[in-house]
Motif scaffolding. Structure first.
Motif, PDB file in Angstrom:
ATOM      1  N   TYR A 300      -7.338  -1.220  -3.903  1.00 48.51           N
ATOM      2  CA  TYR A 300      -6.170  -1.792  -4.576  1.00 48.51           C
ATOM      3  C   TYR A 300      -5.124  -0.716  -4.849  1.00 48.51           C
ATOM      4  N   ASP A 301      -5.123   0.289  -4.014  1.00 43.67           N
ATOM      5  CA  ASP A 301      -4.188   1.415  -4.107  1.00 43.67           C
ATOM      6  C   ASP A 301      -3.113   1.206  -3.041  1.00 43.67           C
ATOM      7  N   SER A 302      -1.860   0.989  -3.462  1.00 47.09           N
ATOM      8  CA  SER A 302      -0.799   0.703  -2.495  1.00 47.09           C
ATOM      9  C   SER A 302      -0.582   1.866  -1.531  1.00 47.09           C
ATOM     10  N   ASN A 303      -0.845   3.094  -1.971  1.00 44.11           N
ATOM     11  CA  ASN A 303      -0.708   4.236  -1.059  1.00 44.11           C
ATOM     12  C   ASN A 303      -1.752   4.157   0.060  1.00 44.11           C
ATOM     13  N   ALA A 304      -2.995   3.880  -0.322  1.00 50.51           N
ATOM     14  CA  ALA A 304      -4.065   3.763   0.673  1.00 50.51           C
ATOM     15  C   ALA A 304      -3.825   2.573   1.597  1.00 50.51           C
ATOM     16  N   LEU A 305      -3.325   1.468   1.047  1.00 47.55           N
ATOM     17  CA  LEU A 305      -3.107   0.283   1.874  1.00 47.55           C
ATOM     18  C   LEU A 305      -1.996   0.513   2.895  1.00 47.55           C
ATOM     19  N   GLN A 306      -0.963   1.299   2.531  1.00 50.91           N
ATOM     20  CA  GLN A 306       0.054   1.619   3.526  1.00 50.91           C
ATOM     21  C   GLN A 306      -0.546   2.446   4.663  1.00 50.91           C
ATOM     22  N   LEU A 307      -1.483   3.317   4.325  1.00 47.81           N
ATOM     23  CA  LEU A 307      -2.152   4.097   5.366  1.00 47.81           C
ATOM     24  C   LEU A 307      -2.999   3.199   6.264  1.00 47.81           C
ATOM     25  N   VAL A 308      -3.564   2.122   5.711  1.00 47.65           N
ATOM     26  CA  VAL A 308      -4.297   1.159   6.536  1.00 47.65           C
ATOM     27  C   VAL A 308      -3.339   0.498   7.526  1.00 47.65           C
ATOM     28  N   PHE A 309      -2.187   0.044   7.038  1.00 45.81           N
ATOM     29  CA  PHE A 309      -1.202  -0.574   7.934  1.00 45.81           C
ATOM     30  C   PHE A 309      -0.767   0.399   9.023  1.00 45.81           C
ATOM     31  N   ASN A 310      -0.559   1.644   8.654  1.00 46.52           N
ATOM     32  CA  ASN A 310      -0.144   2.641   9.643  1.00 46.52           C
ATOM     33  C   ASN A 310      -1.222   2.873  10.689  1.00 46.52           C
ATOM     34  N   ALA A 311      -2.486   2.862  10.265  1.00 45.11           N
ATOM     35  CA  ALA A 311      -3.584   3.068  11.220  1.00 45.11           C
ATOM     36  C   ALA A 311      -3.747   1.867  12.138  1.00 45.11           C
ATOM     37  N   LEU A 312      -3.479   0.665  11.633  1.00 50.19           N
ATOM     38  CA  LEU A 312      -3.571  -0.529  12.462  1.00 50.19           C
ATOM     39  C   LEU A 312      -2.468  -0.582  13.512  1.00 50.19           C
ATOM     40  N   ASP A 313      -1.294  -0.065  13.178  1.00 49.03           N
ATOM     41  CA  ASP A 313      -0.133  -0.158  14.067  1.00 49.03           C
ATOM     42  C   ASP A 313       0.617   1.173  14.054  1.00 49.03           C
ATOM     43  N   PRO A 314       0.046   2.209  14.659  1.00 48.72           N
ATOM     44  CA  PRO A 314       0.659   3.546  14.596  1.00 48.72           C
ATOM     45  C   PRO A 314       2.072   3.599  15.159  1.00 48.72           C
ATOM     46  N   ALA A 315       2.385   2.731  16.103  1.00 46.54           N
ATOM     47  CA  ALA A 315       3.722   2.760  16.702  1.00 46.54           C
ATOM     48  C   ALA A 315       4.797   2.372  15.708  1.00 46.54           C
ATOM     49  N   HIS A 316       4.428   1.687  14.645  1.00 48.77           N
ATOM     50  CA  HIS A 316       5.391   1.256  13.634  1.00 48.77           C
ATOM     51  C   HIS A 316       5.005   1.784  12.251  1.00 48.77           C
ATOM     52  N   ALA A 317       4.395   2.948  12.220  1.00 50.59           N
ATOM     53  CA  ALA A 317       3.980   3.530  10.945  1.00 50.59           C
ATOM     54  C   ALA A 317       5.191   3.820  10.073  1.00 50.59           C
ATOM     55  N   GLU A 318       5.013   3.632   8.773  1.00 49.70           N
ATOM     56  CA  GLU A 318       6.064   3.879   7.792  1.00 49.70           C
ATOM     57  C   GLU A 318       5.629   4.961   6.815  1.00 49.70           C
ATOM     58  N   PRO A 319       6.571   5.723   6.277  1.00 46.39           N
ATOM     59  CA  PRO A 319       6.205   6.725   5.277  1.00 46.39           C
ATOM     60  C   PRO A 319       5.545   6.069   4.061  1.00 46.39           C
ATOM     61  N   VAL A 320       4.621   6.788   3.449  1.00 50.02           N
ATOM     62  CA  VAL A 320       3.983   6.292   2.236  1.00 50.02           C
ATOM     63  C   VAL A 320       4.901   6.584   1.060  1.00 50.02           C
ATOM     64  N   ASN A 321       5.330   5.536   0.385  1.00 46.65           N
ATOM     65  CA  ASN A 321       6.168   5.669  -0.807  1.00 46.65           C
ATOM     66  C   ASN A 321       5.233   5.859  -1.993  1.00 46.65           C
ATOM     67  N   CYS A 322       4.853   7.095  -2.243  1.00 43.82           N
ATOM     68  CA  CYS A 322       3.761   7.385  -3.176  1.00 43.82           C
ATOM     69  C   CYS A 322       4.032   6.807  -4.568  1.00 43.82           C
ATOM     70  N   ARG A 323       3.048   6.052  -5.053  1.00 46.42           N
ATOM     71  CA  ARG A 323       3.105   5.461  -6.381  1.00 46.42           C
ATOM     72  C   ARG A 323       1.904   5.940  -7.180  1.00 46.42           C
ATOM     73  N   LEU A 324       2.028   5.847  -8.482  1.00 47.19           N
ATOM     74  CA  LEU A 324       0.890   6.175  -9.335  1.00 47.19           C
ATOM     75  C   LEU A 324      -0.181   5.108  -9.155  1.00 47.19           C
ATOM     76  N   SER A 325      -1.402   5.537  -8.876  1.00 44.56           N
ATOM     77  CA  SER A 325      -2.530   4.622  -8.777  1.00 44.56           C
ATOM     78  C   SER A 325      -3.631   5.150  -9.685  1.00 44.56           C
ATOM     79  N   LEU A 326      -4.155   4.245 -10.524  1.00 43.86           N
ATOM     80  CA  LEU A 326      -5.068   4.662 -11.574  1.00 43.86           C
ATOM     81  C   LEU A 326      -6.516   4.318 -11.258  1.00 43.86           C
ATOM     82  N   PRO A 327      -7.446   5.050 -11.843  1.00 41.32           N
ATOM     83  CA  PRO A 327      -8.859   4.686 -11.683  1.00 41.32           C
ATOM     84  C   PRO A 327      -9.104   3.250 -12.144  1.00 41.32           C
ATOM     85  N   LEU A 328      -9.953   2.537 -11.413  1.00 40.18           N
ATOM     86  CA  LEU A 328     -10.346   1.159 -11.675  1.00 40.18           C
ATOM     87  C   LEU A 328      -9.235   0.154 -11.435  1.00 40.18           C
TER      88      LEU A 328
END
Length: 331
Positions: A300-328
Motif C-alpha cells: 500500500y506504498d504509492s512509491n512501490a506501486l509506481q515501481l510495479v507499474f514501471n516494471a510491468l511497462d518499462p517503455a512507459h515508465a514514469e518517475p516516482v513522485n516520492c511520498r511519505l509512506s508509513l509503517p503499517l
C-alpha cells in the motif's frame, strides 16, 4: 492517462485513515452476504483502498472476495497491455487484503487483472499457509485457466512476500511456468516481487532462532507448512537455490525496503540473474529516502506501486513522485 497511483484529496492522515476504514468496512459487510463462489467474478467498481488496515478489515469479513477490478473472466488483453497480470498474495493473508489497493489501479489502466486465493481453505482469511510446492501447483492450474480465458500467450506475475518469491519461483522452475529449452514458450514473461521471500525469512531473528533450535516443524503446526518452507536453509530454499535464482526468458524485479522486519536480512530478497534472464533489484530507500514502509505496508506504498507499474511497462515508465509512506499504513 497517468499510471501513477493516486491518493485521496488532501486532509489529515488520521482523517483519511478513519474514512478509509469506514468505507472498507461498509464494502466488506456488503460482500459478506455473497457466496464464496461469487468471488470468482468481477466486483463492482470501487475506489482504491489506500490503507493496509482498511483492507485487512475487508479480508477478514469476507476472506474469499476478489479485490476490486480483479477476476473479470471476460476481460481480453489489449495491444497496449497484452499480458494479463496475476497478483499473488503473501502468507497468512488473502487476495482482497493484499491487493485491494493495486488491483483497481491496474484495471483502471487497462490491464486484465486476476487475483487468486491460494494455499488455504474457503472461508479462512489466513491463506498461503500450505506447502509451497502444493501452492505452486495450484497457481500453475490457475495461470493455465487465465491464459485459456483471455487468449493471451503469457502472463506477468506480481507478488508480495511468498507470492513474489519462493512460490512463483517454484512454479516457474518445477511446475511448467517456463520452458528452459525454448523460453519463447514460457507462460510467464515477468515476475515482480514486493518484499519477496527469496532466500529465507529470518523474521528479525525469530526465524533464525526457530531454525537453530529445530522448532520449525512445531511452528508449522500452528502457522502452516509455508512457515518452515520460507526459513533459511529449508529444503524448498536449498532446492530452488541449487540451480540459481532465475529461469531463461523471464524478467525479474525485486522491490525491497530496508525496513523489512520479516524477510531479514533484507538483501535475502535480491536475485542474481542466470543465463537468459534479467534481474533488477530495487531498494526503495535509494529512490525515496523518506519511505518508511516495512514488510506489511509495502503493498500500500504509492512509491512501490509506481515501481510495479514501471516494471510491468518499462517503455512507459514514469518517475516516482516520492511520498511519505508509513509503517503499517502505507501512503
Amino acid at each position: 492517462m497517468s499510471r501513477r497511483p493516486v491518493r485521496p484529496a488532501p486532509r489529515s492522515r488520521l482523517t483519511t485513515w478513519l474514512a478509509t476504514v469506514g468505507a472498507a468496512t461498509a464494502l466488506a459487510l456488503g460482500l459478506a452476504g455473497t457466496s464464496a463462489a461469487a468471488a470468482d467474478g468481477p466486483n463492482p467498481p470501487v475506489w482504491p483502498t489506500t490503507s493496509g488496515p482498511a483492507a485487512v478489515i475487508g479480508g477478514l469479513v469476507h476472506p474469499d472476495a476478489s479485490p476490486p477490478g480483479a477476476n473479470d473472466w471476460q476481460c481480453k488483453p489489449t495491444a497496449a497491455h497484452p499480458r494479463p497480470v496475476v497478483l499473488l498474495h503473501a502468507t497468512w493473508t488473502n487476495a482482497y487484503t493484499n491487493w485491494a489497493g493495486l488491483s483497481p489501479l491496474l484495471k483502471r489502466d487497462g490491464y486484465c487483472v486476476f487475483a487468486p486465493n491460494y494455499g488455504g481453505q474457503p472461508g479462512v482469511p489466513f491463506k498461503g499457509t500450505q506447502h509451497i510446492p502444493d501452492s505452486a501447483r495450484e497457481i500453475a492450474r490457475y495461470v493455465d485457466r487465465v491464459l485459456k480465458a483471455t487468449g493471451a500467450r503469457q502472463v506477468d506475475l506480481v507478488g508480495h512476500s511468498q507470492g513474489g518469491g519462493l512460490m512463483p519461483r517454484w512454479y516457474l522452475r518445477f511446475e511448467g511456468g517456463t520452458d528452459p529449452a525454448k523460453p519463447a514458450r514460457n507462460k510467464v514473461r515477468r515476475l515482480i516481487g514486493l518484499a519477496p521471500s527469496n532466500h529465507g525469512a529470518g523474521a528479525s531473528g525469530l526465524g533464525d532462532l526457530s531454525t537453530a533450535l529445530g522448532l520449525n516443524p512445531t511452528m508449522s503446526l500452528v502457522m502452516g507448512q509455508a512457515y518452515a518452507d520460507q526459513m533459511p536453509g529449508s529444503r524448498v530454499n536449498t532446492t530452488l537455490d541449487r540451480d540459481g535464482d532465475t529461469q531463461p526468458g523471464v524478467d525479474y524485479t525485486t522491490i525491497v525496503t530496508r525496513l523489512d522486519e520479516v524477510v531479514t536480512p533484507y538483501p535475502n530478497q535480491f536475485l542474481k540473474a542466470g543465463p537468459g534472464a534479467r534481474v533488477r533489484n530495487i531498494l526503495l530507500q535509494e529512490i525515496c529516502p523518506q519511505d518508511l514502509s516495512e514488510h506489511l505496508s509495502i503493498a500500500y506504498d504509492s512509491n512501490a506501486l509506481q515501481l510495479v507499474f514501471n516494471a510491468l511497462d518499462p517503455a512507459h515508465a514514469e518517475p516516482v513522485n516520492c511520498r511519505l509512506s508509513l509503517p503499517l499504513l502505507g501512503g
